[in-house]
Design a protein around this motif. Structure first.
Motif, PDB file in Angstrom:
ATOM      1  N   ARG A 110      52.097  69.670 -80.777  1.00  0.00           N
ATOM      2  CA  ARG A 110      52.895  69.967 -81.954  1.00  0.00           C
ATOM      3  C   ARG A 110      52.368  69.158 -83.142  1.00  0.00           C
ATOM      4  O   ARG A 110      52.129  67.955 -83.027  1.00  0.00           O
ATOM      5  N   VAL A 111      52.212  69.843 -84.266  1.00  0.00           N
ATOM      6  CA  VAL A 111      51.734  69.205 -85.499  1.00  0.00           C
ATOM      7  C   VAL A 111      52.756  69.499 -86.599  1.00  0.00           C
ATOM      8  O   VAL A 111      53.087  70.663 -86.848  1.00  0.00           O
ATOM      9  N   ALA A 112      53.254  68.458 -87.217  1.00  0.00           N
ATOM     10  CA  ALA A 112      54.216  68.613 -88.305  1.00  0.00           C
ATOM     11  C   ALA A 112      53.465  68.788 -89.622  1.00  0.00           C
ATOM     12  O   ALA A 112      52.562  68.014 -89.944  1.00  0.00           O
ATOM     13  N   LEU A 113      53.855  69.789 -90.392  1.00  0.00           N
ATOM     14  CA  LEU A 113      53.190  70.086 -91.661  1.00  0.00           C
ATOM     15  C   LEU A 113      54.193  70.059 -92.809  1.00  0.00           C
ATOM     16  O   LEU A 113      55.289  70.609 -92.693  1.00  0.00           O
ATOM     17  N   LEU A 114      53.798  69.418 -93.895  1.00  0.00           N
ATOM     18  CA  LEU A 114      54.603  69.423 -95.115  1.00  0.00           C
ATOM     19  C   LEU A 114      53.809  70.193 -96.169  1.00  0.00           C
ATOM     20  O   LEU A 114      52.676  69.832 -96.490  1.00  0.00           O
ATOM     21  N   LEU A 115      54.417  71.249 -96.692  1.00  0.00           N
ATOM     22  CA  LEU A 115      53.748  72.118 -97.658  1.00  0.00           C
ATOM     23  C   LEU A 115      54.425  71.985 -99.011  1.00  0.00           C
ATOM     24  O   LEU A 115      55.564  72.418 -99.188  1.00  0.00           O
ATOM     25  N   ASP A 116      53.733  71.362 -99.952  1.00  0.00           N
ATOM     26  CA  ASP A 116      54.266  71.136-101.296  1.00  0.00           C
ATOM     27  C   ASP A 116      53.505  72.047-102.264  1.00  0.00           C
ATOM     28  O   ASP A 116      52.320  71.835-102.532  1.00  0.00           O
ATOM     29  N   PHE A 117      54.199  73.053-102.793  1.00  0.00           N
ATOM     30  CA  PHE A 117      53.558  74.060-103.637  1.00  0.00           C
ATOM     31  C   PHE A 117      53.412  73.617-105.091  1.00  0.00           C
ATOM     32  O   PHE A 117      52.977  74.395-105.937  1.00  0.00           O
ATOM     33  N   GLY A 118      53.753  72.369-105.381  1.00  0.00           N
ATOM     34  CA  GLY A 118      53.525  71.821-106.707  1.00  0.00           C
ATOM     35  C   GLY A 118      54.608  72.142-107.714  1.00  0.00           C
ATOM     36  O   GLY A 118      55.693  72.611-107.379  1.00  0.00           O
ATOM     37  N   THR A 119      54.290  71.882-108.971  1.00  0.00           N
ATOM     38  CA  THR A 119      55.240  72.039-110.069  1.00  0.00           C
ATOM     39  C   THR A 119      54.839  73.217-110.957  1.00  0.00           C
ATOM     40  O   THR A 119      53.698  73.673-110.910  1.00  0.00           O
ATOM     41  N   PRO A 120      55.761  73.699-111.796  1.00  0.00           N
ATOM     42  CA  PRO A 120      55.401  74.773-112.724  1.00  0.00           C
ATOM     43  C   PRO A 120      54.234  74.415-113.636  1.00  0.00           C
ATOM     44  O   PRO A 120      53.454  75.281-114.034  1.00  0.00           O
ATOM     45  N   ALA A 121      54.102  73.118-113.970  1.00  0.00           N
ATOM     46  CA  ALA A 121      53.000  72.691-114.831  1.00  0.00           C
ATOM     47  C   ALA A 121      51.648  72.883-114.159  1.00  0.00           C
ATOM     48  O   ALA A 121      50.631  73.046-114.835  1.00  0.00           O
ATOM     49  N   ASP A 122      51.632  72.836-112.828  1.00  0.00           N
ATOM     50  CA  ASP A 122      50.385  73.002-112.082  1.00  0.00           C
ATOM     51  C   ASP A 122      50.108  74.455-111.717  1.00  0.00           C
ATOM     52  O   ASP A 122      49.014  74.783-111.253  1.00  0.00           O
ATOM     53  N   ALA A 123      51.092  75.309-111.892  1.00  0.00           N
ATOM     54  CA  ALA A 123      50.963  76.698-111.437  1.00  0.00           C
ATOM     55  C   ALA A 123      50.024  77.501-112.334  1.00  0.00           C
ATOM     56  O   ALA A 123      49.953  77.271-113.542  1.00  0.00           O
ATOM     57  N   PRO A 124      49.296  78.440-111.753  1.00  0.00           N
ATOM     58  CA  PRO A 124      48.488  79.349-112.575  1.00  0.00           C
ATOM     59  C   PRO A 124      49.390  80.159-113.494  1.00  0.00           C
ATOM     60  O   PRO A 124      50.579  80.341-113.225  1.00  0.00           O
ATOM     61  N   SER A 125      48.836  80.649-114.568  1.00  0.00           N
ATOM     62  CA  SER A 125      49.606  81.422-115.544  1.00  0.00           C
ATOM     63  C   SER A 125      50.288  82.617-114.884  1.00  0.00           C
ATOM     64  O   SER A 125      49.669  83.378-114.140  1.00  0.00           O
ATOM     65  N   GLY A 126      51.598  82.749-115.121  1.00  0.00           N
ATOM     66  CA  GLY A 126      52.350  83.875-114.604  1.00  0.00           C
ATOM     67  C   GLY A 126      52.876  83.704-113.200  1.00  0.00           C
ATOM     68  O   GLY A 126      53.519  84.608-112.657  1.00  0.00           O
ATOM     69  N   GLU A 127      52.626  82.547-112.566  1.00  0.00           N
ATOM     70  CA  GLU A 127      53.095  82.324-111.195  1.00  0.00           C
ATOM     71  C   GLU A 127      54.105  81.183-111.145  1.00  0.00           C
ATOM     72  O   GLU A 127      54.063  80.250-111.957  1.00  0.00           O
ATOM     73  N   THR A 128      55.007  81.266-110.191  1.00  0.00           N
ATOM     74  CA  THR A 128      56.036  80.243-109.993  1.00  0.00           C
ATOM     75  C   THR A 128      55.895  79.661-108.588  1.00  0.00           C
ATOM     76  O   THR A 128      55.899  80.405-107.610  1.00  0.00           O
ATOM     77  N   PRO A 129      55.762  78.340-108.469  1.00  0.00           N
ATOM     78  CA  PRO A 129      55.586  77.753-107.134  1.00  0.00           C
ATOM     79  C   PRO A 129      56.843  77.876-106.272  1.00  0.00           C
ATOM     80  O   PRO A 129      57.954  77.639-106.749  1.00  0.00           O
ATOM     81  N   PRO A 130      56.695  78.252-105.011  1.00  0.00           N
ATOM     82  CA  PRO A 130      57.844  78.266-104.093  1.00  0.00           C
ATOM     83  C   PRO A 130      58.329  76.836-103.832  1.00  0.00           C
ATOM     84  O   PRO A 130      57.601  75.877-104.093  1.00  0.00           O
ATOM     85  N   PRO A 131      59.533  76.684-103.324  1.00  0.00           N
ATOM     86  CA  PRO A 131      60.009  75.338-102.973  1.00  0.00           C
ATOM     87  C   PRO A 131      59.164  74.734-101.848  1.00  0.00           C
ATOM     88  O   PRO A 131      58.642  75.456-100.994  1.00  0.00           O
ATOM     89  N   ALA A 132      59.050  73.431-101.858  1.00  0.00           N
ATOM     90  CA  ALA A 132      58.346  72.747-100.773  1.00  0.00           C
ATOM     91  C   ALA A 132      59.078  72.978 -99.461  1.00  0.00           C
ATOM     92  O   ALA A 132      60.311  73.130 -99.446  1.00  0.00           O
ATOM     93  N   ARG A 133      58.343  73.013 -98.379  1.00  0.00           N
ATOM     94  CA  ARG A 133      58.973  73.203 -97.070  1.00  0.00           C
ATOM     95  C   ARG A 133      58.154  72.509 -95.990  1.00  0.00           C
ATOM     96  O   ARG A 133      57.004  72.113 -96.212  1.00  0.00           O
TER      97      ARG A 133
END
Length: 209
Positions: free
Chosen positions: A97-120
């Motif tokens: 088992r491997v635990a993974l933390l996925l942080d999709f970043g902030t709106p400031a880091d997002a490409p134009s027109g995209e919204t980052p999903p919540p971290a999970r």
């Protein structure tokens, strides 16, 4: 004589100030960084997810952000505890088992027109010899890679782009490291030196007169 000495010095100081201001606008890259959890801290991974082979009980993280290099990279945010992440994924013989933390970043880091999903977080239960990329594929599809095997997207985010260069003074501004308000301290100090030298030269000229 004094004037001939001061002019090159002033020019050099102005050039240094301009170079300093230009470095404050250094370009960064928008990409997924990969991290290993070492006790209570994150450590930038020394291998890519396609070659890293985590052990049972390891915690690894991914963070999408704009950064200049590994020293500037933003760490994953949120809880990174194996017991908490894998609480609902019981151990199984012949698996790890491997635990993974996925942080999709902030709106400031997002490409134009995209919204980052919540971290999970996710707990991948995979074969003992599985790589991090295989663990990620088990819990965070769809993944997207470029022709050089660079990880471009996790769970479909972002939809486009892959490690593209981003100008720090146009599309993205990091406030934690650079401030662009006013001239640099080095330039101010240099001008102060010029003023003092000029005053000394004037005093000498009047004394001789």
């Amino acid at each position: 004589m004094i004037r001939r000495l001061l002019l090159p010095l002033l020019a050099a100081l102005l050039f240094t100030g301009a170079a300093t201001a230009q470095s404050a606008h250094a370009a960064g890259y928008r990409y997924w960084s990969f991290w290993d959890r070492d006790g209570a801290r994150w450590v930038y991974a020394t291998q890519g997810p396609a070659t890293a082979r985590p052990s049972d009980g390891d915690v690894q993280g991914f963070r999408f952000a704009v950064s200049e290099d590994s020293q500037d990279a933003d760490q994953p945010r949120g809880t990174a505890d194996f017991a908490a992440i894998c609480a609902d994924t019981p151990a199984q013989k012949g698996k790890k088992r491997v635990a993974l933390l996925l942080d999709f970043g902030t709106p400031a880091d997002a490409p134009s027109g995209e919204t980052p999903p919540p971290a999970r977080t996710a707990c991948a239960r995979v074969s003992p010899d599985a790589t991090t990329a295989e663990a990620l594929a088990a819990v965070a599809k769809p993944l997207r890679y470029d022709t050089n095997a660079l990880l471009c997207a996790i769970s479909g985010y972002p939809e486009q782009g892959c490690g593209e260069q981003v100008s720090a003074n146009t599309e993205h501004k990091k406030t934690k490291k650079h401030t662009d308000d006013g001239p640099s301290l080095g330039l101010i100090g240099g001008v102060a030196v010029i003023v003092l030298l000029g005053a000394a030269a004037l005093w000498q000229a009047r004394r001789r007169a």
